[in-house]
Structure formats: structure tokens, C-alpha cells
Design a protein around this motif. Structure first.
Motif, PDB file in Angstrom:
ATOM      1  N   VAL A  49       0.834  -1.200   0.000  1.00  0.00           N
ATOM      2  CA  VAL A  49       0.000   0.000   0.000  1.00  0.00           C
ATOM      3  C   VAL A  49       0.871   1.253   0.000  1.00  0.00           C
ATOM      4  N   GLN A  50       0.221   2.346  -0.351  1.00  0.00           N
ATOM      5  CA  GLN A  50       0.909   3.630  -0.320  1.00  0.00           C
ATOM      6  C   GLN A  50       0.798   4.218   1.087  1.00  0.00           C
ATOM      7  N   GLY A  51       1.818   4.964   1.459  1.00  0.00           N
ATOM      8  CA  GLY A  51       1.752   5.626   2.745  1.00  0.00           C
ATOM      9  C   GLY A  51       2.532   6.916   2.680  1.00  0.00           C
ATOM     10  N   THR A  94     -13.209  17.215  10.983  1.00  0.00           N
ATOM     11  CA  THR A  94     -14.257  16.745  10.067  1.00  0.00           C
ATOM     12  C   THR A  94     -14.663  15.300  10.325  1.00  0.00           C
ATOM     13  N   PHE A  95     -14.197  14.722  11.415  1.00  0.00           N
ATOM     14  CA  PHE A  95     -14.510  13.325  11.732  1.00  0.00           C
ATOM     15  C   PHE A  95     -14.187  12.417  10.557  1.00  0.00           C
ATOM     16  N   SER A  96     -12.953  12.515  10.099  1.00  0.00           N
ATOM     17  CA  SER A  96     -12.546  11.642   9.005  1.00  0.00           C
ATOM     18  C   SER A  96     -11.166  11.114   9.349  1.00  0.00           C
ATOM     19  N   PHE A  97     -10.581  10.350   8.442  1.00  0.00           N
ATOM     20  CA  PHE A  97      -9.277   9.791   8.723  1.00  0.00           C
ATOM     21  C   PHE A  97      -8.198  10.612   8.062  1.00  0.00           C
ATOM     22  N   GLN A  98      -7.048  10.638   8.746  1.00  0.00           N
ATOM     23  CA  GLN A  98      -5.973  11.504   8.287  1.00  0.00           C
ATOM     24  C   GLN A  98      -5.540  11.171   6.864  1.00  0.00           C
ATOM     25  N   ILE A  99      -5.534   9.880   6.546  1.00  0.00           N
ATOM     26  CA  ILE A  99      -5.090   9.531   5.188  1.00  0.00           C
ATOM     27  C   ILE A  99      -6.042  10.095   4.134  1.00  0.00           C
ATOM     28  N   SER A 100      -7.340  10.132   4.431  1.00  0.00           N
ATOM     29  CA  SER A 100      -8.231  10.688   3.398  1.00  0.00           C
ATOM     30  C   SER A 100      -8.048  12.195   3.287  1.00  0.00           C
ATOM     31  N   CYS A 101      -7.688  12.851   4.392  1.00  0.00           N
ATOM     32  CA  CYS A 101      -7.383  14.288   4.305  1.00  0.00           C
ATOM     33  C   CYS A 101      -6.136  14.511   3.459  1.00  0.00           C
ATOM     34  N   ILE A 102      -5.119  13.684   3.689  1.00  0.00           N
ATOM     35  CA  ILE A 102      -3.872  13.828   2.939  1.00  0.00           C
ATOM     36  C   ILE A 102      -4.123  13.607   1.450  1.00  0.00           C
ATOM     37  N   LEU A 103      -4.902  12.589   1.132  1.00  0.00           N
ATOM     38  CA  LEU A 103      -5.163  12.310  -0.282  1.00  0.00           C
ATOM     39  C   LEU A 103      -5.962  13.433  -0.927  1.00  0.00           C
ATOM     40  N   PRO A 107      -2.801  16.433  -5.642  1.00  0.00           N
ATOM     41  CA  PRO A 107      -3.440  16.314  -6.961  1.00  0.00           C
ATOM     42  C   PRO A 107      -3.832  14.858  -7.203  1.00  0.00           C
ATOM     43  N   SER A 108      -4.917  14.654  -7.939  1.00  0.00           N
ATOM     44  CA  SER A 108      -5.443  13.296  -8.036  1.00  0.00           C
ATOM     45  C   SER A 108      -4.437  12.312  -8.635  1.00  0.00           C
ATOM     46  N   VAL A 109      -3.558  12.781  -9.513  1.00  0.00           N
ATOM     47  CA  VAL A 109      -2.603  11.832 -10.098  1.00  0.00           C
ATOM     48  C   VAL A 109      -1.621  11.282  -9.058  1.00  0.00           C
ATOM     49  N   MET A 110      -1.521  11.933  -7.898  1.00  0.00           N
ATOM     50  CA  MET A 110      -0.583  11.438  -6.894  1.00  0.00           C
ATOM     51  C   MET A 110      -1.223  10.430  -5.955  1.00  0.00           C
ATOM     52  N   ARG A 111      -2.534  10.232  -6.119  1.00  0.00           N
ATOM     53  CA  ARG A 111      -3.174   9.202  -5.320  1.00  0.00           C
ATOM     54  C   ARG A 111      -2.863   7.853  -5.949  1.00  0.00           C
ATOM     55  N   ASN A 171       2.415   4.509  -9.769  1.00  0.00           N
ATOM     56  CA  ASN A 171       2.521   5.958  -9.674  1.00  0.00           C
ATOM     57  C   ASN A 171       1.973   6.565 -10.953  1.00  0.00           C
ATOM     58  N   LYS A 172       0.845   7.275 -10.814  1.00  0.00           N
ATOM     59  CA  LYS A 172       0.250   7.864 -12.008  1.00  0.00           C
ATOM     60  C   LYS A 172       0.836   9.232 -12.329  1.00  0.00           C
ATOM     61  N   ALA A 173       1.552   9.767 -11.327  1.00  0.00           N
ATOM     62  CA  ALA A 173       2.049  11.129 -11.496  1.00  0.00           C
ATOM     63  C   ALA A 173       3.239  11.141 -12.427  1.00  0.00           C
ATOM     64  N   GLN A 174       3.011  11.556 -13.631  1.00  0.00           N
ATOM     65  CA  GLN A 174       4.113  11.614 -14.556  1.00  0.00           C
ATOM     66  C   GLN A 174       4.190  12.975 -15.195  1.00  0.00           C
ATOM     67  N   SER A 175       5.395  13.502 -15.206  1.00  0.00           N
ATOM     68  CA  SER A 175       5.513  14.788 -15.851  1.00  0.00           C
ATOM     69  C   SER A 175       5.623  14.541 -17.351  1.00  0.00           C
ATOM     70  N   LYS A 176       5.293  15.551 -18.114  1.00  0.00           N
ATOM     71  CA  LYS A 176       5.296  15.392 -19.559  1.00  0.00           C
ATOM     72  C   LYS A 176       6.713  15.600 -20.071  1.00  0.00           C
ATOM     73  N   LYS A 177       7.137  14.699 -20.957  1.00  0.00           N
ATOM     74  CA  LYS A 177       8.496  14.814 -21.498  1.00  0.00           C
ATOM     75  C   LYS A 177       8.419  15.199 -22.976  1.00  0.00           C
ATOM     76  N   ILE A 178       9.273  16.145 -23.356  1.00  0.00           N
ATOM     77  CA  ILE A 178       9.342  16.481 -24.777  1.00  0.00           C
ATOM     78  C   ILE A 178      10.805  16.463 -25.217  1.00  0.00           C
ATOM     79  N   LEU A 179      11.037  16.483 -26.526  1.00  0.00           N
ATOM     80  CA  LEU A 179      12.411  16.455 -27.031  1.00  0.00           C
ATOM     81  C   LEU A 179      13.033  17.836 -26.893  1.00  0.00           C
ATOM     82  N   GLY A 180      14.214  17.874 -26.270  1.00  0.00           N
ATOM     83  CA  GLY A 180      14.929  19.124 -26.132  1.00  0.00           C
ATOM     84  C   GLY A 180      16.220  19.073 -26.944  1.00  0.00           C
ATOM     85  N   LEU A 181      16.694  20.238 -27.328  1.00  0.00           N
ATOM     86  CA  LEU A 181      17.935  20.309 -28.100  1.00  0.00           C
ATOM     87  C   LEU A 181      18.910  21.261 -27.430  1.00  0.00           C
ATOM     88  N   LYS A 182      20.190  20.808 -27.380  1.00  0.00           N
ATOM     89  CA  LYS A 182      21.211  21.666 -26.810  1.00  0.00           C
ATOM     90  C   LYS A 182      22.336  21.772 -27.829  1.00  0.00           C
TER      91      LYS A 182
END
Ligand SMILES: Nc1ncnc2c1ncn2[C@@H]1O[C@H](COP(=O)(O)OP(=O)(O)OP(=O)(O)O)[C@@H](O)[C@H]1O
Ligand SMILES: [Zn+2]
Ligand SMILES: [Zn+2]
Length: 804
Positions: A49-51, A94-103, A107-111, A171-182
Motif C-alpha cells: 500500500v501507499q503511505g 471533520t470526523f474523518s481519517f488523516q489519510i483521506s485528508c492527505i489524499l 493532486p489526483s494523479v498522486m493518489r 505511480n500515475k504522477a508523470q511529468s510530460k516529457k518532450i524532445l529538447g535540443l542543446k
């Protein structure tokens, strides 16, 4: 001495607010920090599980066996000390659990998304099952993809330890990658290459010229091609020749399609400038005052927000501005973006999950120090906040309707205390709770009683539709309103028409037997959607075709009831054929960007009439609108809710405020079947203070908020009697604890008894002073956790927005 971490784990069915202790393996010892997401084993199977790391202890002691953290999901903490601390406060509040507050804060992709997998550990005979593993010994396992027979075989092989079922965290959280030139070629070498090229190799030469001009610049491939008109194949050749190094670069998705015009601070009038000074002093002195900015519609509240934010920024602090989702119009966004530019991050439901994640990272990295957004933006990972603003503070969308049932206002005030900064609650029609706090001196009241340039508030006329129905037989348009609309069209002025619509306003009913088509899962009638030609349930999403015959008596006299916006649009078009009408409702604004586009078209004068639901009532500022019509003021009065008058007054005042905001005077027609109702009468005068006094009297007599605090407790189960029995059990516990001044309503069935095939029973507690209540509710919450595994849920909603 051990390296230990306390971790708040994400286990939906066995929640607890106590963190679990895990051992930190040596290979992670350097890397782990408080506030990072990790993956840990849980229970005795091979479940993962995630924590989130709550605490790290490098010289810990622990007797007994400890499990070790398996891996880490972040390179940097995703929650800082402030937000971690807040999650604990919020769970309690709010009478809820800490993990649901954290989630909720992330952002939803980090759940986490959990993926089941099958692992082959031993030879198996069954061909059909063996086939599953033909490509790999570990495969993703989605039970719904297999038939029952195979599933049974898989489970029996699992029992024989030939197959393992694993749970993996994705892990759904992915940043977008594009081609870069140097650039990778310099000075003389560029000249050498240039002279070796054929004279007609123009594309290649252009690339070399570009590199000579920008020798150290990193650029995305797409931008290079577009900006300098270079083809992709030419870039490819250049890379092959070693002129560029090509690499994957991280890109932020850009949600702003159109360039925003810059705007500058306006010269404030005396009331506005008094407001900015008061708030500014509070920022200077680091005190966490709460200001209630009560300003009539069109009084220039937004300019006060902007200039107060400017003050916070000038002191090197950050600013957070919250708006109701519906009011986050492009107009509002452009005003803030146009003032503060790229340092603004926007968070709203119009963004894709990826875009939201990018905006979140810009805030977390400190690249954006102004945040504008709807409810969940109150958790934006800003540091060093200097000012928090809540525009339209009375709006009900600020309260989350699902666990954790937090109110944005409470979170905003908590953060303001933490950072020692002020909060501005702004509205033309403050919630009674906030206005009452200002009377008591808990909040500081600042008023903007006049419109900008002393333009008068629009004249409001009330039309009795009972008479109209008798005279003209029309229940949608009175003749007065129609002739006023025609008159505006002839003058080239614009009209806003609001259809006060509730979810079920267009249901269908049989005129012979009275049959109403209902959802099979919920106790609610289905809503007609002409665009998809279906009947839909707004609670569970059930969908079915529109019936042509009554399913009950088979008569064909089945017809549509209630006024849908589409129907009204058609009718209006018939009545005024030359009118250009823009319709705005859930159906026309579903596609991304359509809300924006429709408003822009109206703003540019491409239509005479903007016809819409409540979504047009707030925040719009169009100078050419001189007429506002409310087609049916009554629907919000009929709600079985003690706040129905407040909601009606607020809605009518807000929508009336769209008229006559610039030089030309405004006129408003309110059509109603209850012309004598006090909320409607007082909205004619647009006198909030008078409404406040009248409504407070009523609340006093009827024992409702703000004179009382309230809590709603609900139990839900597939089995009706189980839900009811649970509620009676809870009522006994409460009765034993509560004092006699406290009022308990129920247990009773909720007003929509059944939703998604579950029955709901509830109790409402109204209290003034009940010191032991919190502990008692905590007990109920913890005690009934075990029932959740059997499908019986107990929910506690502090200060519920509806009692239904
Ligand atoms: N000091 C000022 N001088 C000139 N124009 C101003 C000034 N302040 C605000 N305005 C203009 O007045 C109009 C109304 O202001 P604004 O939209 O901020 O009002 P508001 O109080 O937020 O209204 P509502 O509650 O109806 O949304 C806007 O077009 C705004 O640009
Ligand atoms: Zn019938
Ligand atoms: Zn349903």
C-alpha cells in the motif's frame, strides 16, 4: 538503534489515525524525508500500500518484528510540515481519517492506483491458465477480464501456492516529457561546417546560424521548428552530424491557450482604498485577522483583492485566492493573470489531471506565488502565505459533500493562523454565519455600499405569474419581460435570462396515470437529456432511452415536465425570431473550453441574449447588459431546507447585479408564483442588511444556525432495516450523553431514502454548547469502522449544508 519511520498508510477498509512504524532499509536511509510517499507491505499477505512518512527517527527502539519500507515514490517531500500538521487537525475537525485528508490535499494523479498482478511460481497443468503466462511470469490481473471458470481455477491454484496474487502501487504522477535540443558545436567549428555545405543547403545553414546566435540556449525541438521554420528532418540531420545534443526535457503543460492582456491597478475610490489599507496593515503586522468584505454587486471587490494581493507580494509573500468553481470565469482568470502574469497558477476543474499536476508542481517549486482556484486549491502547497481571499464566501460549493467534509473557510482560517496573515471573505450576500460573526466582532466588517462611479443598483420589478398564466396562458415568459427584451434588441443592448433549475426539473410524467419514470437504483426521477436522447440519473449515472409509451398504462400521453433550458430556448426563439440566443447550461458547457468560448462570444456582442442556469448568476461583468430576467424564482424556495430563503435571496441579488454595471442603467424582472414571499420582496430592494435582520429573527425563533451548531449523522446500507437499526443504536448513545438544551431530530429516513441501492437514515443534532459531543462523535466514528467492511457506513457531517 534502529532507523524507523512512522507512516500513515492508505488502507481503505481498516482506517485509523495512528501511524504504523516501519523500519527504514539502509539503501533508503539517506533519501527518506518526512512528507514523502512510500510503498510499504501491509497485513500478512503480499499486499502493498501507499503511505506517507509522518515522522523519522534515526535512533529508535522497537521490540518485536518490524516490516521494512519497500520503496519511495518521491524525490522530494510532497507535503511540508504545515500541510502534514493540517491533515491531523482536519481529520479531527471533520470526523474523518488523516489519510483521506492527505489524499484530498494532493493532486489526483498522486493518489495511488493499485494494480493486482498474478505471478507464476510453480508449473501448472491447466492449459487455459498456463496461457495467461505465455509472455511473462508476472502479468497484470484484472478479474473482470476473466470468466468465472478461469477465476475459480486461478484461486484454487493460489491456494496450492502455484500462483501468487500481488498488489502493486502504480505511480500515475508523470511529468510530460518532450524532445529538447542543446547546441553541441561552437565557434570555428560552426564556420568550418558552414563552408563545407553546398550553397543550396539552406535549411542546414539556417540551423547553424541559429546555433551561432544562441550558443548556450536549450530549446524544445517543437519550438525550434515552429519559430524558425525548420523541418523535423533537418533537425534530424543536424543531430546526426552532432550539432545538437537531443535529450528528454520536462515540460509543463500549458493550459492557457490565449495570450492574456496585461492590466494595471485602477485608482481606488475611498471605500476601496480604506479596505486595502486595513488589510494591508494586517499583512504588515502579521496578524491573522478575518475581514468580511460586504460589497454590493459591482462595487469593485475584485480590485480590492488584487491590490491587497499586490501588497502581500511586495513583501515577498505569496497569495491565495479562492473562488467558487462556477465563478472561475475566464473574465476573473484574465483579471488576475493580466495583473500578475506568469507567477499565477490556476487550479480548476477545466484542467486535465496532468495540467493540474503541473500547476501544483509550479507552486510547490516556488515558481508560482499567486494561486487562483476553486475549493481544493485551498490546499495549494504555497509557503509563506501573506493573504488568503475567499470570493463569494457564501457559496455552497466551498463545502465538500463527501469525506472529508471540510469547509474551505475553516481550512483557509487555519492556514492564515499558521502563517499569521489575514483572510478576506468577500460577498454581496455573505452567509448568515459569517455576517453574524462580524456583528459579534469575531470578524472585522468592511463595507462597500456603493457601486463603482456611484452607478445605482438596477431597478427590480416583480411579476406575478399567477396572473400572467390566467391572462396569456404562458408560464415561462410574461408579456412585460418579452417587450423589454424586444426593446433591448432594438437598442443593441444585451439581456441575461436565468432559468433557476434543479436537477430534476425536466422529468417525464404520464398524463393519464401520473406515472413518473424513476431511477431503478435511487429514489429519484430521471432527468431528460435531449442532446443524448436519454433519461439520466444525476446520482448514480444510470441511463436509459426516452420512453414513447407509458411503461405503466401504455398510454401515449406521456410528456415532459419542468422547464429545461433547451425547451425555453426554442420557445423564446419562436416568440422573438430575430433574437440571437446563447444558451449556457451543463449540456452546452460540457466540452473543455466551451464555457469560455460562449462567454467570450457574448462579451463581443455576438448575441442579444445569454440564457442559462445558475452558472450565469455570478461574477459576470458585461457593460452592455442592461436587462436581467429571472424566469422562475420559485424553484429554490421549494427546497425542504431551512436555508432556502437565504439561497433564494442570494441568487436573485447576485443575478440582478449583472445588470447596469457600466454607464447605462439596469432593469431586472423577477417572475414568480410567490410574489409576497419575504426573500423575493427583499431581493427587490437588494438590501442585504435588512434581509440579514429578518432572516436572523426567523432562525432565532426556529432554533437554526447561526444560533445553533449542527451535526448530521447518517447510516447507509443495502438493507433498509440495518441502516435504521444502526441509527437507533447511535441515538441511544447520544441521548445518554447530551444535555437537555440540545435538540435531536430523528432518527428518520433521509429525504432521498435510497441512492445507488443504499438506504439512508439520519439524525440531526442542534446544539449550543456541548463540550463532550466531539469525543462522543469520535467514539461513534471509531466504533463503527468495523461495520464498513460489511457495507454499513456511518458518516458524520459537521455543520452540514443541507439537512435532506
Ligand atoms: N476604482 C475603480 N475605478 C474604476 N473602475 C473600477 C474600479 N474598481 C472596479 N472598477 C470596475 O468596476 C466593475 C465592477 O467591479 P467588480 O467586478 O470588481 O465588482 P464586484 O464587487 O466584484 O462585483 P460582483 O460581486 O457583482 O461580482 C469592473 O468592471 C471593474 O473593472
Ligand atoms: Zn400512464
Ligand atoms: Zn440513480
Amino acid at each position: 538503534m534502529l532507523n524507523l519511520a512512522k507512516i500513515i498508510v492508505d488502507v481503505p477498509t481498516m482506517q485509523t489515525n495512528e501511524p504504523y512504524t516501519y523500519q527504514i532499509p539502509d539503501f533508503l536511509n539517506e533519501q527518506l524525508e518526512k512528507g514523502m510517499r512510500v510503498i510499504v507491505p501491509f497485513g500478512n499477505g503480499s499486499r502493498k500500500v501507499q503511505g506517507i512518512i509522518w515522522e523519522i527517527n534515526h535512533d529508535g527502539k522497537f521490540d518485536g518484528k518490524l516490516k521494512a519500507i519497500e520503496s519511495v515514490m518521491d524525490l522530494e517531500p510532497v507535503l511540508n510540515d504545515e500541510l502534514l500538521l493540517m491533515s491531523k487537525w482536519m481529520a479531527n475537525k471533520t470526523f474523518s481519517f488523516q489519510i483521506s485528508c492527505i489524499l484530498t490535499m494532493l493532486p489526483s494523479v498522486m493518489r495511488a492506483k493499485y494494480q493486482k498482478q498474478l505471478k507464476l511460481v510453480d508449473d501448472i497443468d491447466d492449459e487455459n491458465v498456463a496461457k495467461i503466462f505465455s509472455k511473462s511470469k508476472i502479468v497484470d490481473f484484472n478479474p473482470e477480464e476473466f470468466n468465472k471458470d478461469i477465476l475459480r481455477k486461478i484461486l484454487s491454484l493460489k491456494k496450492k501456492n502455484k500462483i501468487e496474487i500481488k498488489y502493486n502501487v502504480k505511480n500515475k504522477a508523470q511529468s510530460k516529457k518532450i524532445l529538447g535540443l542543446k547546441p553541441n558545436i561552437f565557434d570555428n567549428d560552426i564556420d568550418k561546417e558552414l563552408s563545407s555545405l553546398r550553397s543550396n543547403a539552406i535549411k542546414q545553414k539556417n540551423i547553424l546560424y541559429y546555433i551561432r546566435d544562441y550558443p548556450n540556449k536549450i530549446i524544445s525541438q517543437r519550438k525550434l521548428c515552429k519559430k524558425y521554420d525548420i523541418s523535423e528532418s533537418a533537425v534530424k540531420t543536424a543531430v546526426n552530424k552532432g550539432w545538437f545534443k537531443q535529450f528528454q526535457m520536462e515540460a509543463y503543460r500549458n493550459p492557457y491557450k490565449q495570450p492574456v492582456k496585461r492590466n494595471y491597478p485602477l485608482k481606488l475610490n475611498a471605500d476601496q482604498s480604506n479596505a486595502v489599507i486595513q488589510v494591508g496593515n494586517s499583512i504588515d503586522n502579521n496578524n491573522s485577522k478575518v475581514f468580511l468584505l460586504e460589497g454590493v454587486t459591482g462595487s469593485g471587490k475584485t480590485e480590492v483583492y488584487l491590490q491587497a494581493m499586490q501588497k502581500a507580494l511586495a513583501m515577498g509573500k505569496t497569495a491565495l485566492m479562492l473562488v467558487p468553481e462556477i465563478a472561475l470565469t475566464p473574465q476573473m482568470a484574465n483579471r488576475v493573470k493580466g495583473r500578475f502574469g506568469d507567477r499565477v497558477a490556476m487550479l480548476h476543474s477545466g484542467l486535465s489531471n496532468g495540467e493540474k499536476y503541473d500547476e501544483w508542481r509550479r507552486i510547490n517549486n516556488g515558481e508560482a506565488d499567486v494561486v487562483v482556484g476553486a475549493r481544493s486549491a485551498v490546499f495549494a502547497p504555497l509557503k509563506n502565505i501573506g493573504l488568503i481571499i475567499m470570493d463569494e464566501e457564501h457559496d455552497t460549493s466551498y463545502k465538500q459533500d463527501d469525506t472529508p467534509r471540510y469547509h474551505t473557510r475553516d481550512v483557509a482560517k487555519w492556514r492564515a493562523k499558521y502563517y499569521k496573515c489575514p483572510v478576506i471573505l468577500g460577498s454581496a450576500t455573505p452567509s448568515l454565519e459569517s455576517r453574524a460573526r462580524a456583528t459579534k466582532g469575531v470578524y472585522s466588517l468592511i463595507r462597500l455600499p456603493h457601486r463603482i462611479n456611484n452607478q445605482s443598483l438596477p431597478d427590480v420589478k416583480i411579476i406575478d405569474m399567477k396572473n400572467e398564466l390566467i391572462n396569456s396562458g404562458d408560464e415561462d415568459f410574461s408579456s412585460e419581460l418579452l417587450s423589454a427584451i424586444r426593446n433591448r434588441i432594438s437598442k443593441g443592448e444585451q439581456t441575461v435570462l436565468m432559468l433557476n433549475r434543479r436537477g430534476y426539473s425536466s422529468f417525464i410524467m404520464c398524463r393519464t396515470c401520473g406515472f413518473v419514470l424513476k431511477c431503478p437504483n435511487c429514489d429519484i426521477s430521471l432527468t431528460l437529456h435531449m442532446d443524448t436522447k436519454t433519461m439520466k440519473c444525476h446520482y448514480c449515472g444510470h441511463e436509459e432511452p426516452i420512453p414513447y409509451k407509458c411503461p405503466n398504462c401504455h398510454d401515449k400521453k406521456i410528456r415532459y415536465y419542468g422547464t429545461g433550458t433547451q425547451k425555453v430556448q426554442k420557445k423564446l426563439q419562436k416568440l422573438i425570431p430575430n433574437a440571437q440566443i446563447i444558451r449556457m447550461d451543463v449540456d452546452t458547457t460540457r466540452r473543455k473550453g466551451s464555457h469560455e468560448r460562449l462567454l467570450q462570444e457574448f462579451g463581443q456582442g455576438n448575441a442579444d441574449i445569454l440564457l442559462g442556469t445558475q452558472m450565469i448568476a455570478k461574477g459576470l461583468d458585461f457593460p452592455n447588459v442592461t436587462l436581467v430576467g429571472v424566469l422562475n424564482a420559485d424553484t429554490s424556495l421549494d427546497l425542504p431546507d431551512f436555508r432556502s430563503s437565504e439561497k433564494t435571496f442570494e441568487l436573485l441579488t447576485q443575478v440582478s447585479g449583472r445588470a447596469g454595471r457600466a454607464e447605462k442603467e439596469g432593469l431586472v424582472y423577477i417572475q414568480t408564483f410567490n410574489p409576497d414571499n419575504y426573500a423575493i420582496q427583499l431581493s427587490r430592494q437588494q438590501d442585504y442588511e435588512k434581509f440579514y435582520r429578518t432572516e436572523m429573527n426567523i432562525r432565532h425563533i426556529t432554533n437554526y444556525p447561526p444560533y445553533y451548531f449542527t451535526v448530521k449523522i447518517t447510516a447507509s446500507d443495502i438493507n433498509e432495516s440495518k441502516a435504521a437499526a444502526k441509527m437507533f443504536e447511535i441515538s441511544k448513545i447520544l441521548k445518554a450523553k447530551l444535555s437537555d438544551q440540545t435538540i435531536m431530530l430523528g432518527p428518520s429516513p433521509s429525504s432521498i431514502l435510497r441512492i445507488k441501492n443504499k438506504y439512508y437514515y439520519q439524525i440531526i443534532i442542534k446544539y449550543k454548547n456541548e463540550p463532550s459531543l466531539h469525543a462522543c462523535l469520535e467514539y461513534i466514528l471509531q466504533h463503527y469502522q468495523k461495520d464498513a467492511q460489511k457495507g454499513l457506513y456511518v458518516n458524520i457531517d459537521p455543520n452540514p449544508l443541507n439537512f435532506m
